[in-house]
Motif scaffolding. Structure first.
Motif, PDB file in Angstrom:
ATOM      1  N   MET A 177       0.684  -0.924  -0.132  1.00  0.00           N
ATOM      2  CA  MET A 177       0.047   0.270   0.235  1.00  0.00           C
ATOM      3  C   MET A 177       1.158   1.391  -0.158  1.00  0.00           C
ATOM      4  SD  MET A 177      -2.602  -1.179   2.236  1.00  0.00           S
ATOM      5  CE  MET A 177      -4.499  -2.663   2.158  1.00  0.00           C
ATOM      6  N   ASP A 179       3.604   1.485  -1.668  1.00  0.00           N
ATOM      7  CA  ASP A 179       4.543   2.103  -2.474  1.00  0.00           C
ATOM      8  C   ASP A 179       4.258   0.955  -3.743  1.00  0.00           C
ATOM      9  OD1 ASP A 179       5.918   2.693  -5.058  1.00  0.00           O
ATOM     10  OD2 ASP A 179       8.003   3.181  -4.085  1.00  0.00           O
ATOM     11  N   PRO A 180       3.285   1.392  -4.606  1.00  0.00           N
ATOM     12  CA  PRO A 180       2.606  -0.213  -5.778  1.00  0.00           C
ATOM     13  C   PRO A 180       4.243  -0.530  -6.252  1.00  0.00           C
ATOM     14  CG  PRO A 180       2.184   2.419  -6.557  1.00  0.00           C
ATOM     15  CD  PRO A 180       2.658   2.818  -5.330  1.00  0.00           C
ATOM     16  N   LEU A 234      -7.124  -5.153   5.388  1.00  0.00           N
ATOM     17  CA  LEU A 234      -6.812  -3.867   5.685  1.00  0.00           C
ATOM     18  C   LEU A 234      -6.887  -2.775   4.878  1.00  0.00           C
ATOM     19  CD1 LEU A 234      -2.712  -4.423   6.415  1.00  0.00           C
ATOM     20  CD2 LEU A 234      -4.126  -4.508   7.704  1.00  0.00           C
ATOM     21  N   ALA A 236      -6.413   0.267   2.499  1.00  0.00           N
ATOM     22  CA  ALA A 236      -5.824   1.546   2.426  1.00  0.00           C
ATOM     23  C   ALA A 236      -5.974   3.059   2.585  1.00  0.00           C
ATOM     24  CB  ALA A 236      -5.128   1.351   0.960  1.00  0.00           C
ATOM     25  N   LEU A 238      -6.711   6.651   0.878  1.00  0.00           N
ATOM     26  CA  LEU A 238      -6.888   6.661  -0.480  1.00  0.00           C
ATOM     27  C   LEU A 238      -6.103   7.158  -1.198  1.00  0.00           C
ATOM     28  CD1 LEU A 238      -9.934   9.579   0.700  1.00  0.00           C
ATOM     29  CD2 LEU A 238     -10.696   7.039  -0.276  1.00  0.00           C
ATOM     30  N   PRO A 239      -5.923   6.927  -2.985  1.00  0.00           N
ATOM     31  CA  PRO A 239      -5.084   7.133  -4.343  1.00  0.00           C
ATOM     32  C   PRO A 239      -5.098   9.280  -4.159  1.00  0.00           C
ATOM     33  CG  PRO A 239      -7.397   6.530  -4.647  1.00  0.00           C
ATOM     34  CD  PRO A 239      -7.334   6.545  -3.257  1.00  0.00           C
ATOM     35  N   ALA A 240      -4.077   8.866  -4.699  1.00  0.00           N
ATOM     36  CA  ALA A 240      -3.561  10.687  -5.005  1.00  0.00           C
ATOM     37  C   ALA A 240      -3.724  10.285  -6.181  1.00  0.00           C
ATOM     38  CB  ALA A 240      -2.270  10.078  -4.325  1.00  0.00           C
TER      39      ALA A 240
ATOM     40  N   ASP B 179      -4.710   1.355  -8.234  1.00  0.00           N
ATOM     41  CA  ASP B 179      -6.107   1.679  -6.731  1.00  0.00           C
ATOM     42  C   ASP B 179      -5.084   0.586  -6.016  1.00  0.00           C
ATOM     43  OD1 ASP B 179      -7.361   2.528  -4.869  1.00  0.00           O
ATOM     44  OD2 ASP B 179      -9.472   2.859  -6.026  1.00  0.00           O
ATOM     45  N   PRO B 180      -4.909   1.434  -4.607  1.00  0.00           N
ATOM     46  CA  PRO B 180      -4.163   0.633  -3.215  1.00  0.00           C
ATOM     47  C   PRO B 180      -5.657  -0.160  -2.739  1.00  0.00           C
ATOM     48  CG  PRO B 180      -3.836   3.314  -3.250  1.00  0.00           C
ATOM     49  CD  PRO B 180      -3.952   2.847  -4.927  1.00  0.00           C
ATOM     50  N   ARG B 181      -6.995   0.619  -3.413  1.00  0.00           N
ATOM     51  CA  ARG B 181      -8.044   0.079  -1.928  1.00  0.00           C
ATOM     52  C   ARG B 181      -8.230  -1.646  -2.190  1.00  0.00           C
ATOM     53  NH1 ARG B 181     -11.961   4.955  -2.600  1.00  0.00           N
ATOM     54  NH2 ARG B 181     -10.439   4.784  -5.005  1.00  0.00           N
ATOM     55  N   ILE B 183      -6.101  -3.308  -2.557  1.00  0.00           N
ATOM     56  CA  ILE B 183      -4.441  -4.502  -2.025  1.00  0.00           C
ATOM     57  C   ILE B 183      -4.954  -5.492  -1.607  1.00  0.00           C
ATOM     58  CG2 ILE B 183      -2.685  -4.588  -1.801  1.00  0.00           C
ATOM     59  CD1 ILE B 183      -1.831  -2.092  -2.921  1.00  0.00           C
ATOM     60  N   THR B 184      -6.324  -5.298  -0.427  1.00  0.00           N
ATOM     61  CA  THR B 184      -6.301  -6.006  -0.001  1.00  0.00           C
ATOM     62  C   THR B 184      -7.359  -7.758  -0.437  1.00  0.00           C
ATOM     63  OG1 THR B 184      -5.457  -5.208   1.956  1.00  0.00           O
ATOM     64  CG2 THR B 184      -7.400  -7.132   2.610  1.00  0.00           C
ATOM     65  N   ALA B 236       4.598  -1.229 -11.644  1.00  0.00           N
ATOM     66  CA  ALA B 236       4.108   0.066 -11.713  1.00  0.00           C
ATOM     67  C   ALA B 236       4.591   0.605 -11.868  1.00  0.00           C
ATOM     68  CB  ALA B 236       4.138  -0.261 -10.016  1.00  0.00           C
TER      69      ALA B 236
END
Lengths: 241, 241
Positions: A177, A179-180, A234, A236, A238-240, B179-181, B183-184, B236
């Motif tokens: 989360m 760093d992609p 978990l 994450a 919010l995406p930037a 989107d890091p959301r 990931i889980t 990425a």
């Protein structure tokens, strides 16, 4: 000096199976050790060696299966002897799977080490592998000594392995989360961790088989299954965007 | 009407093992089907049912193991009959693992569906599960008919399952990077996909055991192992710092 103990041909056959299992066990341990070392040191040569070494366990399992069936057919063993032989079939299947799992870790070495990860990422995995390997070694010691009265340690260490795996799982998700660029290598590390957790499960299976060989009973009560990470959720940031 | 075929007690024992395997197979199929349905429809109740259902397979394996050993000890079977019994031990172990893998998918339902993922995420997983389930069903049909001449389909479909798993693996990694959301939930879906790919492997193991029961030979040449994702290394985009 002459041996005072005269062994029957049958005893020798059983002893051969035990020796073969012990040597498969040693081989499986080495494969896992070297797979993890290849990962930590980014050593694709060592990884390739582990991948090649797996054939030895496949061959070992096949040989034990064939021999076991020939012995059953020829000797028509009863009770303990029969359990000994059926137990050898089961244990060799578990050891073959341990080898497969070690090989799978080795096959991920290139994908994980492509981007040069910080070494802290590997420390948790190394600790987990040490614990699983200790479990496997001690279980194989019990197989050699047949002293199942000491087998209580297995459940406790299984719990430790599960707890360590769960915390490693969380840690790896956090890195992903942050760093992609961590997503691909950490995904492979997640699978490596899962493989190692399963090596611990196979060691526990082997302990259960040994208990069955010696006592004729199944170890009472199913152990709670290892992986507790299925509940982890978990969130994450919010995406930037 | 009286049966013209008089069965020996031994034949009946063997037939009992086969019937027990068939019923374990049907149970394992249903568990996997329902686990995937629970995931796709975000249905924790159905997931819990699958988790509870797993005990049936554990019990089935235990019973087959115990019965098989009693039969070997009592009947001292040779050749085909012995292979039939040893084969039942192996197949029930594979089916028990299929149930474990289905249960593991079911246990991830809550973590995956927590954030309401887009349904496209599940479509690939559903297709993979359908393929693996078809493999399992057809292999169990071969077990019922013992017609190993038709067993060629197993390798081909195993290749299809691997290819589909590999593309799903890539797709899930891409979602995670977007989107890091994701990931889980996608990590849990990756493990679900891996579990389903392994169900295909167990179906292939069962096919190999059937081939061995019928012919007395191991299926020639080790099949290439399923998971090709170990080489995947997607890069990425740079993080938006």
């Amino acid at each position: 000096m002459q041996s005072v103990h005269i062994m029957s041909a049958f005893d020798e056959e059983l002893k051969y199976l035990s020796k073969r299992i012990a040597s498969m066990g040693g081989h499986a341990e080495r494969m896992v050790e070297q797979a993890v070392a290849a990962l930590v040191n980014a050593d694709p040569g060592l990884a390739q060696k582990v991948i090649n070494d797996d054939a030895v366990l496949d061959e070992g399992q096949r040989e034990i299966d064939d021999k076991a069936i020939i012995i059953i057919a020829k000797r028509q063993p009863m009770a303990t002897d029969l359990r000994e032989i059926v137990g050898a079939i089961r244990i060799s299947a578990d050891l073959e799977r341990v080898g497969d799992l070690g090989k799978n870790v080795a096959k991920r070495v290139v994908a994980v080490t492509d981007g040069r990860q910080p070494s802290s990422l590997f420390r948790g995995l190394e600790a987990l592998a040490n614990l699983a390997l200790t479990q496997l070694k001690e279980v194989l010691d019990v197989y050699a000594s047949r002293s199942v009265d000491k087998i209580g340690f297995v459940r406790d260490r299984d719990d430790q392995i599960d707890a360590m795996y769960t915390s490693l799982f969380r840690e790896l998700l956090t890195y992903m989360m942050e760093d992609p660029r961590n997503i691909t290598p950490c995904t492979h590390l997640l699978f490596c961790a899962k493989n190692i957790e399963r090596i611990g499960d196979h060691a526990t299976n082997i302990a259960e088989t040994i208990y069955y060989i010696v006592t004729g009973d199944q170890m009472p009560a199913e152990r709670p299954k290892g992986d507790k990470t299925d509940k982890i959720s978990l969130s994450a940031p919010l995406p930037a965007k």
